[in-house]
Each structure stands twice: as structure tokens, then as C-alpha cells.
Design an enzyme around this catalytic site. Structure first.
Site, PDB file in Angstrom:
ATOM      1  N   HIS A 163       0.839  -1.210   0.000  1.00 38.72           N
ATOM      2  CA  HIS A 163       0.000   0.000   0.000  1.00 38.72           C
ATOM      3  C   HIS A 163       0.872   1.257   0.000  1.00 38.72           C
ATOM      4  O   HIS A 163       0.652   2.177  -0.799  1.00 38.72           O
ATOM      5  CB  HIS A 163      -0.909  -0.046   1.230  1.00 38.72           C
ATOM      6  CG  HIS A 163      -1.813   1.138   1.344  1.00 38.72           C
ATOM      7  ND1 HIS A 163      -3.160   1.083   1.005  1.00 38.72           N
ATOM      8  CD2 HIS A 163      -1.598   2.410   1.758  1.00 38.72           C
ATOM      9  CE1 HIS A 163      -3.714   2.267   1.211  1.00 38.72           C
ATOM     10  NE2 HIS A 163      -2.785   3.089   1.663  1.00 38.72           N
ATOM     11  N   GLU A 164       1.857   1.292   0.900  1.00 38.88           N
ATOM     12  CA  GLU A 164       2.731   2.468   0.980  1.00 38.88           C
ATOM     13  C   GLU A 164       3.665   2.550  -0.220  1.00 38.88           C
ATOM     14  O   GLU A 164       4.034   3.653  -0.649  1.00 38.88           O
ATOM     15  CB  GLU A 164       3.537   2.427   2.274  1.00 38.88           C
ATOM     16  CG  GLU A 164       2.703   2.371   3.541  1.00 38.88           C
ATOM     17  CD  GLU A 164       1.776   3.563   3.679  1.00 38.88           C
ATOM     18  OE1 GLU A 164       2.050   4.618   3.081  1.00 38.88           O
ATOM     19  OE2 GLU A 164       0.759   3.452   4.394  1.00 38.88           O
ATOM     20  N   HIS A 167       1.934   4.428  -2.956  1.00 37.30           N
ATOM     21  CA  HIS A 167       2.014   5.870  -2.733  1.00 37.30           C
ATOM     22  C   HIS A 167       3.391   6.408  -3.144  1.00 37.30           C
ATOM     23  O   HIS A 167       3.493   7.438  -3.824  1.00 37.30           O
ATOM     24  CB  HIS A 167       1.780   6.192  -1.253  1.00 37.30           C
ATOM     25  CG  HIS A 167       0.341   6.158  -0.844  1.00 37.30           C
ATOM     26  ND1 HIS A 167      -0.635   6.925  -1.456  1.00 37.30           N
ATOM     27  CD2 HIS A 167      -0.289   5.468   0.136  1.00 37.30           C
ATOM     28  CE1 HIS A 167      -1.795   6.697  -0.875  1.00 37.30           C
ATOM     29  NE2 HIS A 167      -1.622   5.810   0.093  1.00 37.30           N
TER      30      HIS A 167
END
Length: 367
Positions: A163-164, A167
Site C-alpha cells: 500500500h505504501e 504511494h
């Protein structure tokens, strides 16, 4: 009367007059390329040591030329020092562009820490698939599985890292060069700038609430990213979680086709990880500080001074959202909505029960 002999003439020689040692400058007689040898660049004129003799000898022109040569030598020395600094910076130090990192392909490869965590996750999944704890326990004894909860926890840490990473990759492509070579872009969950918010807090959310919620994304330098690209950077994380949820759901559907049921620990854990990533993707769309949806809202509100202040306290917003969703009535309501979605979308109606079995495996202390 004899004529006197003329006085003898003084003998002349072709040798030039000996130079005066008080006015001669030995630097003027040195070859130009001699100053390029290592160790002599800083010893030439213009360093301050030759100024006094030039002034005492009255050679203004020589002193000026010597000063110019010394300045050039000093500039060469400064360039050499800068080159040495640049060589050191090539090994991972920050450059002069305001924190951007320079490196090679290793800046984009997964870190050894992530490879280790991923390997442990696969190993715990294999042990759960084989249900080895049933073989280890004596006969006619009850068994509380402990490896499947470990498999779920490690799988959730890997999911948070992905998820990170989404980003960070979107931010890097959008113009935030500080992400290159960092922990977020190399999938190192234990090297995050906010390790508590990025790794520990999602694990606590998982253990207490049994649903997926990531910590606040407080690492992106939004000032480097054009306003038109900030929405894509903010939505990259939820999109990655949604892709993970879909991939895990498809894997479970292949392993358990319609008309079949299972109580396999590993398959139940995979189904529950799909549920965690789906809830994480949906919850992060809320326009609340500490969630990705807030950055979508902030992209439409440029130049607001309170936005920066809210980002500094985004952790409180994430905890507040978890506290609201953890309230039993609300939790049963929105978790029931996800189960209804599974009944509608998934081809096998038993998928809902498989997810619930994974939740029971996680919260083994309630067994």
C-alpha cells in the site's frame, strides 16, 4: 721616449649578470605543469604566503600574476573537493537538489528486510496449509492454531508495505525525487519514517478490530508534486489494496470452486486477507485527516494554511476513525455490508464463511 702601453681593457664574458636574489621569484621559473602535481596545488602564490615578498620586492606585476595563478589553483582545488563530495554523494548521500537521492537500479529493488518478511509469510502459509500443528499435538487433545494468526499478521504487514509502496512510486513518478532509494520505495516496512504509524498501528488495528486500516501516509513531500497529480498519488494506495484484495479473492475462488467448501487454515487466512485489503481500500477513501481521502480533498484546497497543521496531527484522525468503526453497532453494520458484497460478487457462496473462519483463526484468544 717610448710610448706607454695603453691600459689593458677589462675582460668581458658572455655570462649574464647573476640575478638578484632579493627580487627573483622562484615561482616564475617553475614550469606551468609542475603546479598540477598532487600536493602542490595549494602551495602556489595567491595563498597568502607569497604576498609579502612580492610587496617587498616591488614587483606589482609579478605579484598580480602570481595571485591570479594562485586563485586558479585554488579554484581547481575547490573543484576537486567538490568532486570528492560528489563521489561520496553517489554512494547514497543527498544531492544538491534538496534531498533527492541518486543511485542505480538498487534504489527500486525490494529491500532484504521485505524479502525476509515475504519468505516468512510464505513459510507460515505452507505450515498452515499442511496444518502441522495437528500433527505435533498428542492425540485426543484440542489444538489452538498459532501459525495461521502469524500467517495473517505477516501477510497484513506485506499488504501495508505494498500500500505504501504504491504511494511512494506514484509520488516518485509525479516529481517527489526524495522517495528514490527510501524505505517506502524499497518495501521496507520497518524502515518507514513513521514506523509506529506505518507498521505498528495497522497491526494493532488488526488485533483489536479484526479489520484493515492503514496508518496515516505522512511521508510524501506534497510541495514537490504538482497539484494536478496529487489526487493520483493519494489514490494509489487504496488502488493497490483493492488489487491485492481482488487477487487474493481470485486465488481463493480457484482453490475452492463453486459447489465446494473448505476449512483449510491457509485458504481461510487468504480469504481473510482479501477482506482486510478490501476494508482498507474503502475506509481510506473517507475524507478524514489521517486517511488517503483527505489528501484528495486537500488537492482541491491549495494554499490553505490549516492543511499543513492537520497533516502534522493526522495520527489522531486515524485513531478516531478506528474508534468509531470499532464501536460494536457500527462495526456489525459495515462489516455486514462487506459480507453482503461477497455474497453478491463471489461465485462461491461459501466465501463468506471462509472469511469468517479466517477471523476466528486470527483471534485465537477468543476460542
Amino acid at each position: 721616449m717610448p710610448t706607454p702601453d695603453p691600459a689593458p681593457k677589462s675582460e668581458t664574458t658572455d655570462a649574464p649578470d647573476a640575478p638578484r636574489t632579493d627580487a627573483a621569484d622562484p615561482w616564475e621559473r617553475m614550469p606551468e605543469d609542475a603546479l598540477n602535481r598532487p600536493g602542490l596545488a595549494g602551495r602556489g602564490p595567491g595563498t597568502g604566503a607569497r604576498t609579502a615578498p612580492d610587496e617587498e620586492s616591488g614587483g606589482a606585476g609579478k605579484g598580480r600574476r602570481g595571485g591570479e595563478r594562485g586563485a586558479a589553483d585554488g579554484a581547481d582545488g575547490a573543484d576537486g573537493a567538490d568532486g570528492a563530495d560528489g563521489a561520496d554523494g553517489a554512494d547514497g548521500a543527498d544531492g544538491a537538489d534538496g534531498g533527492e537521492r541518486a543511485g542505480g537500479v538498487f534504489d527500486f529493488l525490494p529491500s532484504p528486510v521485505f524479502v525476509l518478511v515475504l519468505g516468512l509469510t510464505v513459510f507460515a502459509g505452507w505450515l498452515s496449509w499442511r496444518a502441522v500443528e495437528m500433527d505435533w499435538a498428542p492425540e485426543n487433545t484440542s489444538v489452538t492454531p498459532l501459525i495461521p494468526p502469524l500467517f495473517i499478521l505477516l501477510g497484513w504487514i506485506v499488504s501495508c508495505a505494498v500500500h505504501e509502496y504504491a504511494h511512494a512510486l506514484a509520488a516518485h513518478l509525479a516529481g517527489d525525487g526524495s522517495q528514490r532509494g527510501g524505505a517506502y520505495l524499497r518495501l521496507n516496512p520497518f524502515g518507514f519514517g513513521h514506523a509506529f504509524a506505518g507498521t505498528v498501528l495497522p497491526a494493532l488495528y488488526l488485533g483489536l478490530g479484526a479489520f484493515g486500516l492503514n496508518g496515516p501516509p505522512a511521508f510524501v513531500d506534497w510541495e514537490r508534486i504538482p497539484r494536478g497529480r496529487r489526487v493520483a498519488v493519494a489514490l494509489a494506495g487504496p488502488l493497490a489494496s483493492l488489487v491485492l484484495a481482488a487477487a487474493l479473492a481470485v486465488a481463493v475462488s480457484v482453490l475452492v470452486p463453486p459447489g465446494n467448501d473448505t476449512t483449510n487454515w491457509a485458504i481461510s487466512a487468504l480469504a481473510f486477507l482479501a477482506f482486510l485489503n478490501l476494508t482498507s481500500a474503502v475506509i481510506n477513501l473517507l475524507p478524514v485527516p489521517g486517511l488517503d481521502g483527505f489528501e484528495v480533498l486537500a488537492a482541491a484546497l491549495p494554499g490553505r494554511p490549516w492543511v499543513s497543521a492537520v497533516r502534522l496531527n493526522a495520527l489522531f484522525g486515524s485513531v478516531a476513525v478506528f474508534a468509531v468503526l470499532w464501536f460494536p453497532v457500527l462495526r456489525d453494520l459495515w462489516v455486514g455490508l462487506f459480507y453482503a458484497l461477497f455474497r453478491t460478487v463471489m461465485p462461491n457462496p461459501t466465501f463468506e464463511g471462509t472469511v469468517f473462519l479466517g477471523e476466528l483463526l486470527l483471534q485465537f484468544w477468543n476460542a
